[in-house]
Write a protein that holds these residues in place. Structure first.
Motif, PDB file in Angstrom:
ATOM      1  N   ARG A 290       0.837  -1.193   0.000  1.00  9.19           N
ATOM      2  CA  ARG A 290       0.000   0.000   0.000  1.00  9.19           C
ATOM      3  C   ARG A 290       0.880   1.254   0.000  1.00  9.19           C
ATOM      4  NH1 ARG A 290      -2.411   3.587   3.417  1.00  9.19           N
ATOM      5  NH2 ARG A 290      -0.967   3.051   5.047  1.00  9.19           N
TER       6      ARG A 290
ATOM      7  N   GLU B 199       0.435   5.528  -0.539  1.00 10.37           N
ATOM      8  CA  GLU B 199      -0.454   6.645  -0.817  1.00 10.37           C
ATOM      9  C   GLU B 199       0.117   7.456  -1.979  1.00 10.37           C
ATOM     10  OE1 GLU B 199      -3.351   7.183   0.472  1.00 10.37           O
ATOM     11  OE2 GLU B 199      -3.268   5.658   2.034  1.00 10.37           O
ATOM     12  N   MET B 200      -0.780   8.150  -2.636  1.00  7.50           N
ATOM     13  CA  MET B 200      -0.349   8.955  -3.781  1.00  7.50           C
ATOM     14  C   MET B 200       0.725   9.961  -3.401  1.00  7.50           C
ATOM     15  SD  MET B 200      -2.083   8.083  -6.478  1.00  7.50           S
ATOM     16  CE  MET B 200      -1.788   9.482  -7.517  1.00  7.50           C
ATOM     17  N   ASP B 201       0.613  10.511  -2.190  1.00  8.29           N
ATOM     18  CA  ASP B 201       1.560  11.555  -1.814  1.00  8.29           C
ATOM     19  C   ASP B 201       2.858  10.978  -1.252  1.00  8.29           C
ATOM     20  OD1 ASP B 201      -0.189  10.655   0.067  1.00  8.29           O
ATOM     21  OD2 ASP B 201       0.020  12.381   1.369  1.00  8.29           O
TER      22      ASP B 201
ATOM     23  N   LEU C 185       6.413  10.707  -8.610  1.00 11.12           N
ATOM     24  CA  LEU C 185       5.885  10.303  -9.909  1.00 11.12           C
ATOM     25  C   LEU C 185       6.863  10.722 -11.003  1.00 11.12           C
ATOM     26  CD1 LEU C 185       2.218  11.442  -9.315  1.00 11.12           C
ATOM     27  CD2 LEU C 185       3.001   9.089  -9.470  1.00 11.12           C
TER      28      LEU C 185
ATOM     29  N   PRO D  54       3.576  17.667  -7.320  1.00 12.62           N
ATOM     30  CA  PRO D  54       2.132  17.901  -7.357  1.00 12.62           C
ATOM     31  C   PRO D  54       1.743  19.257  -6.794  1.00 12.62           C
ATOM     32  CG  PRO D  54       2.621  15.735  -6.495  1.00 12.62           C
ATOM     33  CD  PRO D  54       3.921  16.445  -6.595  1.00 12.62           C
ATOM     34  N   THR D  55       2.483  19.761  -5.820  1.00 14.00           N
ATOM     35  CA  THR D  55       2.086  21.058  -5.241  1.00 14.00           C
ATOM     36  C   THR D  55       2.310  22.195  -6.221  1.00 14.00           C
ATOM     37  OG1 THR D  55       4.230  20.987  -4.193  1.00 14.00           O
ATOM     38  CG2 THR D  55       2.328  20.591  -2.793  1.00 14.00           C
TER      39      THR D  55
ATOM     40  N   ILE E 164       1.427  22.152  -9.199  1.00 10.00           N
ATOM     41  CA  ILE E 164       0.372  22.151 -10.212  1.00 10.00           C
ATOM     42  C   ILE E 164      -0.827  22.906  -9.667  1.00 10.00           C
ATOM     43  CG2 ILE E 164      -1.230  20.689 -11.467  1.00 10.00           C
ATOM     44  CD1 ILE E 164       1.219  18.617 -11.216  1.00 10.00           C
TER      45      ILE E 164
ATOM     46  N   GLN F  25      -5.816  24.709  -4.336  1.00 14.70           N
ATOM     47  CA  GLN F  25      -4.627  25.438  -3.933  1.00 14.70           C
ATOM     48  C   GLN F  25      -4.349  26.507  -4.977  1.00 14.70           C
ATOM     49  OE1 GLN F  25      -2.814  21.768  -4.314  1.00 14.70           O
ATOM     50  NE2 GLN F  25      -2.146  21.667  -2.198  1.00 14.70           N
TER      51      GLN F  25
ATOM     52  N   HIS G 275       3.881   6.109 -14.213  1.00 11.79           N
ATOM     53  CA  HIS G 275       3.347   7.163 -15.067  1.00 11.79           C
ATOM     54  C   HIS G 275       4.393   7.746 -16.006  1.00 11.79           C
ATOM     55  CE1 HIS G 275      -0.727   7.484 -13.699  1.00 11.79           C
ATOM     56  NE2 HIS G 275      -0.300   7.217 -12.487  1.00 11.79           N
TER      57      HIS G 275
ATOM     58  N   THR H 180      -6.068   4.384  -5.567  1.00  9.44           N
ATOM     59  CA  THR H 180      -5.112   5.400  -5.123  1.00  9.44           C
ATOM     60  C   THR H 180      -4.030   4.846  -4.200  1.00  9.44           C
ATOM     61  OG1 THR H 180      -6.591   6.043  -3.358  1.00  9.44           O
ATOM     62  CG2 THR H 180      -6.615   7.388  -5.340  1.00  9.44           C
TER      63      THR H 180
ATOM     64  N   ALA I 238      -3.720  11.656 -11.896  1.00 13.22           N
ATOM     65  CA  ALA I 238      -2.836  11.206 -10.817  1.00 13.22           C
ATOM     66  C   ALA I 238      -2.131  12.389 -10.186  1.00 13.22           C
ATOM     67  CB  ALA I 238      -1.817  10.211 -11.367  1.00 13.22           C
ATOM     68  N   LEU I 239      -1.703  13.324 -11.037  1.00 13.94           N
ATOM     69  CA  LEU I 239      -1.001  14.491 -10.504  1.00 13.94           C
ATOM     70  C   LEU I 239      -1.916  15.332  -9.629  1.00 13.94           C
ATOM     71  CD1 LEU I 239       1.074  15.522 -13.605  1.00 13.94           C
ATOM     72  CD2 LEU I 239       1.915  14.621 -11.453  1.00 13.94           C
TER      73      LEU I 239
ATOM     74  N   LEU J 123      -4.618  14.335  -8.115  1.00 10.83           N
ATOM     75  CA  LEU J 123      -4.940  13.573  -6.904  1.00 10.83           C
ATOM     76  C   LEU J 123      -3.801  13.692  -5.904  1.00 10.83           C
ATOM     77  CD1 LEU J 123      -6.569  10.208  -8.028  1.00 10.83           C
ATOM     78  CD2 LEU J 123      -7.638  12.142  -6.935  1.00 10.83           C
ATOM     79  N   ALA J 124      -2.582  13.550  -6.417  1.00 13.65           N
ATOM     80  CA  ALA J 124      -1.431  13.630  -5.523  1.00 13.65           C
ATOM     81  C   ALA J 124      -1.347  15.018  -4.909  1.00 13.65           C
ATOM     82  CB  ALA J 124      -0.155  13.311  -6.294  1.00 13.65           C
ATOM     83  N   ALA J 125      -1.667  16.041  -5.720  1.00 14.10           N
ATOM     84  CA  ALA J 125      -1.626  17.405  -5.197  1.00 14.10           C
ATOM     85  C   ALA J 125      -2.662  17.599  -4.107  1.00 14.10           C
ATOM     86  CB  ALA J 125      -1.867  18.391  -6.335  1.00 14.10           C
TER      87      ALA J 125
ATOM     88  N   ARG K  66      -3.921  15.335  -2.201  1.00 13.39           N
ATOM     89  CA  ARG K  66      -3.621  14.520  -1.032  1.00 13.39           C
ATOM     90  C   ARG K  66      -2.441  15.071  -0.245  1.00 13.39           C
ATOM     91  NH1 ARG K  66      -5.455  10.584   0.933  1.00 13.39           N
ATOM     92  NH2 ARG K  66      -3.472  10.328   1.951  1.00 13.39           N
ATOM     93  N   GLU K  67      -1.720  16.008  -0.861  1.00 15.22           N
ATOM     94  CA  GLU K  67      -0.464  16.486  -0.288  1.00 15.22           C
ATOM     95  C   GLU K  67      -0.601  16.923   1.178  1.00 15.22           C
ATOM     96  OE1 GLU K  67       3.395  16.516  -1.378  1.00 15.22           O
ATOM     97  OE2 GLU K  67       1.834  16.371  -2.885  1.00 15.22           O
ATOM     98  N   VAL K  68      -1.685  17.676   1.476  1.00 19.15           N
ATOM     99  CA  VAL K  68      -1.807  18.247   2.820  1.00 19.15           C
ATOM    100  C   VAL K  68      -2.499  17.315   3.806  1.00 19.15           C
ATOM    101  CG1 VAL K  68      -1.723  20.653   2.176  1.00 19.15           C
ATOM    102  CG2 VAL K  68      -3.859  19.410   1.962  1.00 19.15           C
ATOM    103  N   VAL K  69      -3.072  16.227   3.296  1.00 22.65           N
ATOM    104  CA  VAL K  69      -3.905  15.383   4.163  1.00 22.65           C
ATOM    105  C   VAL K  69      -3.029  14.426   4.964  1.00 22.65           C
ATOM    106  CG1 VAL K  69      -5.773  13.713   4.164  1.00 22.65           C
ATOM    107  CG2 VAL K  69      -5.775  15.565   2.518  1.00 22.65           C
TER     108      VAL K  69
ATOM    109  N   PRO L  13      -4.142   8.268   5.722  1.00 22.79           N
ATOM    110  CA  PRO L  13      -4.233   7.429   4.525  1.00 22.79           C
ATOM    111  C   PRO L  13      -5.657   7.451   3.974  1.00 22.79           C
ATOM    112  CG  PRO L  13      -3.951   6.067   6.476  1.00 22.79           C
ATOM    113  CD  PRO L  13      -3.792   7.481   6.912  1.00 22.79           C
ATOM    114  N   ALA L  14      -5.786   7.054   2.711  1.00 28.46           N
ATOM    115  CA  ALA L  14      -7.082   7.170   2.032  1.00 28.46           C
ATOM    116  C   ALA L  14      -8.184   6.413   2.760  1.00 28.46           C
ATOM    117  CB  ALA L  14      -6.958   6.660   0.598  1.00 28.46           C
ATOM    118  N   ILE L  15      -7.855   5.264   3.337  1.00 30.61           N
ATOM    119  CA  ILE L  15      -8.895   4.461   3.987  1.00 30.61           C
ATOM    120  C   ILE L  15      -9.444   5.183   5.210  1.00 30.61           C
ATOM    121  CG2 ILE L  15      -7.020   3.077   5.036  1.00 30.61           C
ATOM    122  CD1 ILE L  15     -10.585   1.840   4.541  1.00 30.61           C
TER     123      ILE L  15
ATOM    124  N   VAL M 147     -12.028  20.303   3.776  1.00 27.93           N
ATOM    125  CA  VAL M 147     -10.980  20.375   2.761  1.00 27.93           C
ATOM    126  C   VAL M 147      -9.992  21.486   3.097  1.00 27.93           C
ATOM    127  CG1 VAL M 147     -10.504  20.788   0.345  1.00 27.93           C
ATOM    128  CG2 VAL M 147     -12.469  19.439   0.999  1.00 27.93           C
TER     129      VAL M 147
ATOM    130  N   ALA N 116     -10.072  16.862  -1.362  1.00 29.16           N
ATOM    131  CA  ALA N 116     -11.256  17.198  -2.159  1.00 29.16           C
ATOM    132  C   ALA N 116     -11.778  16.018  -2.980  1.00 29.16           C
ATOM    133  CB  ALA N 116     -10.956  18.389  -3.056  1.00 29.16           C
TER     134      ALA N 116
END
Lengths: 392, 505
Positions: free
Chosen positions: A26, A28-30, A34, A57-58, A60, A65, A103, B329, B341-342, B344-346, B348-351, B354-356, B397, B404
């Motif tokens: 597992r 996470e995306m962050d 990538l 990502p930040t 973008i 944001q 990717h 994810t 993906a980009l 989503l990653a952006a 998720r950056e501040v969170v 984990p997604a679950i 958010v 988001a």
């Protein structure tokens, strides 16, 4: 034991089985770095240098944001190593996130590295389960991959995506990783990729452009095709979208330049092979229907004799161009990027068995005849050039 | 009346005493009867015992529950005719019965009661009982208070087109609503009485020769074997007679719409009406029935078919969307398009979670808001919805607690679960979401697929009163698809009804 208790036990065992394996992949995306594009170079001391273009990502901008637009959207890092895995390991040490190739849309091969040969290098990438085969392979023309990946690109936030989008448009010549590897592993075909180079745009702004093709022989780069040749190569490979030819039909005059511009509409090619004394012979028939888009001559193409003249002249010119391109690739670069060997394999399998081990030697002397047949289908809106009317 | 589980000892003793008293015969002395009655209904302030002379001179006694009797009917329909008439000589109970019938013909019919047991039953059901001096028989009259609300639009199953009223709590009215629609003597209504203390009436309604007799018998058997002190709502019955009480998926449809019930009856289904509940039970049903509304049959069949597909699609979203999001994810990043993906990653950056965890927080919050919305009094409900929207939509958010995209997933999931017309089915699907999310977080798409297969195995295993739950898909029946996957035009559906009828006969 009741059924409910049994079910409970099974569930508990299942949960523990799942947890005990310890191999949760597992992520996470962050937690991922990538990789959008990667590059391969060879240094002067023979080490491999890997360059990665990693998306930030930040950087973008998104609705959430709004302030992120000032940041950089990619970072480019590189590391050296005796092989790809060592270099990648060094890159990983510089990063707080796990390098993720899922990717990656582009692999750039530096010119030096390509000339040196690249079998073993690609192996490291293709073995990774997450690496995609639908990324594009491009070869740097006159520079290293590192330089290419450091170039900015104005239209896209991430230059790697820019290269990817140029490649995936039908107008460009593009080779995907799986096609490249297929050609590399095939005896009857040599790999070819698009070639990327740095250009100066405007005053001092640098960016990249893809207008050439890199021709390999085996796993080594043997040369590049010029932009005009690239066009014909595209025709051979089966894509002629928005392909245009200009023909000097009349000598230049005061009033007009004497050129005709046409655009290909439907096009195709047919290959015929025959074998005599173990020496194959190849005929290629190119045919296309074209539309006149540009007429700067004194001729009125609503007349059928003018049209026939244009058709024959155009066919002749393209035929010479193709012949010279074939000669360049066949005699000078000695690379079978057209897959003529494969064609013989299909049509004369028994002969192929005998000659396939000598194919690299035979190929440069195989006579290849091109025949071009152009038909004009449409004339555009105007029949005769407007300036002719006035003189009449 | 036998002792029930969980009833305290003094209560049981009292019941036994009552049993003893009730078994006694009716005495010919009014005084004896009065003392028995008073003993039985001691400390019941709403109980009335009145001495009066009827037909001029006959001494008698009426007993009834004041609150259960319609006062106007009592005055005009009962007291007036009996007391203001000239005297008649009465010799036998039969003669009196005839006289009562004659005098009260316009409003109420007298019934003869022969023992105390019967009398008590009738009194508690709201009838007026008349004892007459020197007769060992009593007479009872139904002067029931018409205690019911007006017919209103069913709040839980509103339609744009179609009848705008639903069932109410009163069983007789509900029966009338069905009889108004299906005017045939073949429509049978059998009444059973369940619940030791509540004595709730349950009516089994079906159309003879169309409904399967075996199902009717089975329903009757299951209802009569119910052993409960009180049955206060149809939900009790639903759980008690269900084939799969431990499954979250409903095998009995509950509805508030007379048109839907009538349609089901014609299709050969059995319907249960429970006194005191506006929800009527329809059985047997299949899984697909949970996605059909009455309105499907009132609108254009093409649009209705589209709506059904939309419901199936969103039912899938409701059950699997959060788990798919989690799986993709956290395990299968390569499946997301690069640009998505980009972003989503952006996001998720501040969170920090984990997604679950994110998904669990939001899904739980959503379920809580939904529950709060139902429970809260209407004026406060507004506040909650605004606060809920703010909490879900913006603040979470901006505070960086939830990303988001997760909000989008949760909102779509939430809306999806409201698309399923049957509340039971909607609940079942909402519940299944959570184990699926946990499996997705542990095993990725593999876990999602395995748990979906597990749900499917469970569904295929189920049946509702002998009908496989997944019909017409499993077992497959081509003609059945016309009303499950599609809403075929009526000319084709009618043929199906005809077939059903033939098959069942």
């Amino acid at each position: 034991m009741t059924r409910a208790l049994m079910a409970c036990r099974c569930l508990i065992i299942l949960v523990f089985l799942g947890l005990m394996t310890g191999c949760w992949d597992r992520k996470e995306m962050d937690d991922l770095a990538l990789v959008m594009a990667s590059g391969l170079d060879i240094t002067d001391d023979g080490q491999l240098e890997i360059t990665l273009q990693i998306a930030l990502p930040t950087g973008i901008p998104s609705a959430v944001q709004a302030g992120g637009s000032g940041k950089k959207s990619v970072i480019v890092i590189s590391a050296k190593g005796s092989n790809a895995s060592e270099a990648t390991g060094r890159l990983q040490q510089q990063l707080s996130r796990v390098i993720y190739f899922g990717h990656r849309g582009v692999i750039v091969i530096g010119e030096e590295c390509a000339r040196h040969g690249l079998n073993q290098v690609l192996d490291t990438y293709t073995r990774l389960p997450e690496s995609r085969y639908n990324g594009y392979v491009v070869t740097a023309y006159g520079s290293t991959a590192k330089e290419i990946l450091n170039e900015p690109y104005q239209l896209e936030l991430i230059p790697g995506i820019g290269i990817n989008k140029i490649q995936s448009s039908k107008v460009s010549f593009a080779v995907k990783m799986d096609e490249f590897l297929n050609a590399l592993s095939s005896q009857g075909r040599s790999p070819v990729t698009a070639a990327i180079r740095i250009i100066h745009q405007g005053t001092d702004r640098e960016t990249f452009s893809i207008d050439r093709a890199a021709v390999y022989q085996g796993n080594k780069l043997s040369g590049f095709l010029a932009p005009a040749e690239l066009k014909l190569l595209r025709w051979w490979m089966g894509g002629t979208q928005q392909m245009r030819f200009t023909l000097q039909l009349e000598p230049e005059d005061e009033q007009y330049k004497g050129t005709i511009g046409v655009e290909l509409m439907q096009s195709g090619k047919k290959i015929h092979t025959s074998v005599r004394n173990e020496i194959p012979e190849v005929w290629v028939n190119f045919h296309a229907a074209v539309r006149v888009i540009d007429n700067d001559t004194s001729l009125d193409f609503s007349r059928s004799n003018n049209m026939r003249l244009l058709e024959t002249e155009l066919s002749k010119q393209i035929q010479t161009e193709i012949q010279s391109m074939l000669a360049h690739v066949q005699k000078k670069l000695k690379s079978d990027i057209f897959g003529i060997g494969e064609e013989i394999h299909i049509e004369h399998p028994y002969v192929w068995k005998k000659i396939r081990n000598k194919w690299t030697d035979i190929y440069p002397v195989v006579p290849v005849t091109a025949d071009v047949n152009i038909k004009i289908k449409r004339m555009g809106k105007t029949q005769a050039p407007a300036h002719l009317r006035k003189t009449d | 009346m036998k002792a029930k589980k969980g009833v305290s000892d003094p209560f049981e003793k009292k019941l036994k005493e009552l049993d003893y008293a009730i078994e006694s015969k009716i005495s010919d002395k009014l005084d004896d009867n009065e003392s028995v009655i008073n003993q039985l209904f001691a400390n019941c302030s709403d109980f009335v015992v009145r001495r009066l002379h009827i037909f001029g001179s006959i001494p008698s006694m009426v007993v009834y529950f004041d609150v259960l009797v319609d006062n106007q009917l009592w005055d005009i329909g009962f007291l007036e005719p009996l007391m203001l008439h000239e005297s008649v000589s009465i010799d036998s109970p039969l003669q009196l019965y005839e006289q009562l019938k004659f005098k009260l013909a316009s409003i109420v019919q007298p019934q003869i009661a022969l023992n105390m047991n019967e009398i008590v039953q009738r009194i508690v059901k709201g009838e007026v009982v008349l004892f007459v001096e020197s007769f060992t028989q009593a007479f009872s009259f139904r002067l029931k208070d018409k205690l019911y609300r007006q017919l209103e639009e069913p709040t839980s199953e509103a339609v744009i087109r179609g009848p705008q009223y639903g069932f109410i709590e009163k069983l007789d009215i509900n029966l009338a609503l069905i009889r108004h629609r299906i005017r045939t003597p073949l429509l049978k209504t059998e009444k059973l009485c369940v619940g030791g203390l509540s004595q709730t009436d349950v009516a089994i309604v079906y159309i003879e020769h169309i409904a399967q007799q075996s199902v009717v018998e089975e329903v009757k058997k299951r209802i009569s074997s119910i052993d409960m002190d009180s049955i206060l709502e149809s939900g009790y019955i639903e759980e008690l007679i269900s084939d799969h009480p431990n499954s979250p998926f409903p095998v009995i449809q509950s509805t508030q719409r007379p048109d839907l019930v009538s349609g089901s009856l014609v299709e050969g289904k059995v319907v249960l009406l429970i006194d005191g509940s506006p929800m009527v039970l329809v059985l047997p049903i299949s899984f697909w029935f949970g996605f059909q509304t009455a309105e499907d049959y009132y609108m254009n069949f093409i649009y209705a078919t589209m709506l059904r597909w939309l419901r199936y699609l969103f039912a899938f979203f409701a059950i699997a969307l959060p788990s798919l999001y989690i799986a993709v994810t956290t395990f299968h990043h390569e499946m997301i398009p690069t640009s998505l993906a980009l972003s989503l990653a952006a996001a998720r950056e501040v969170v920090p979670f984990p997604a679950i965890v994110e998904a669990l927080i939001m899904e739980t919050t959503f379920e809580a808001l939904r529950e709060a919305g139902v429970r809260l009094p209407r004026p406060v409900g507004q506040t909650i919805s605004i606060v809920g929207a703010l909490v879900i939509g913006q603040a979470a958010v901006q505070a960086g607690i939830i990303s988001a995209p997760q909000i989008i997933i949760v909102s779509i999931t939430g809306i999806s679960s409201f698309l399923i017309p049957n509340p039971g089915m909607s609940q079942a699907i909402s519940i299944m979401r959570f184990p699926l999310m946990l499996f997705a977080a542990s095993f990725g798409l593999y876990g999602v697929v395995v748990s979906l297969i597990a749900v499917l195995i469970h569904l295929v295993n189920m049946n509702s009163f002998g009908v496989p739950y997944m019909t017409p898909i499993a077992p497959f029946s081509f003609s059945g698809l016309a009303d499950a996957l599609f809403r075929a035009p009526w000319r084709m559906l009618l043929r199906r009804h005809h077939h059903t009828k033939q098959r069942l006969e």
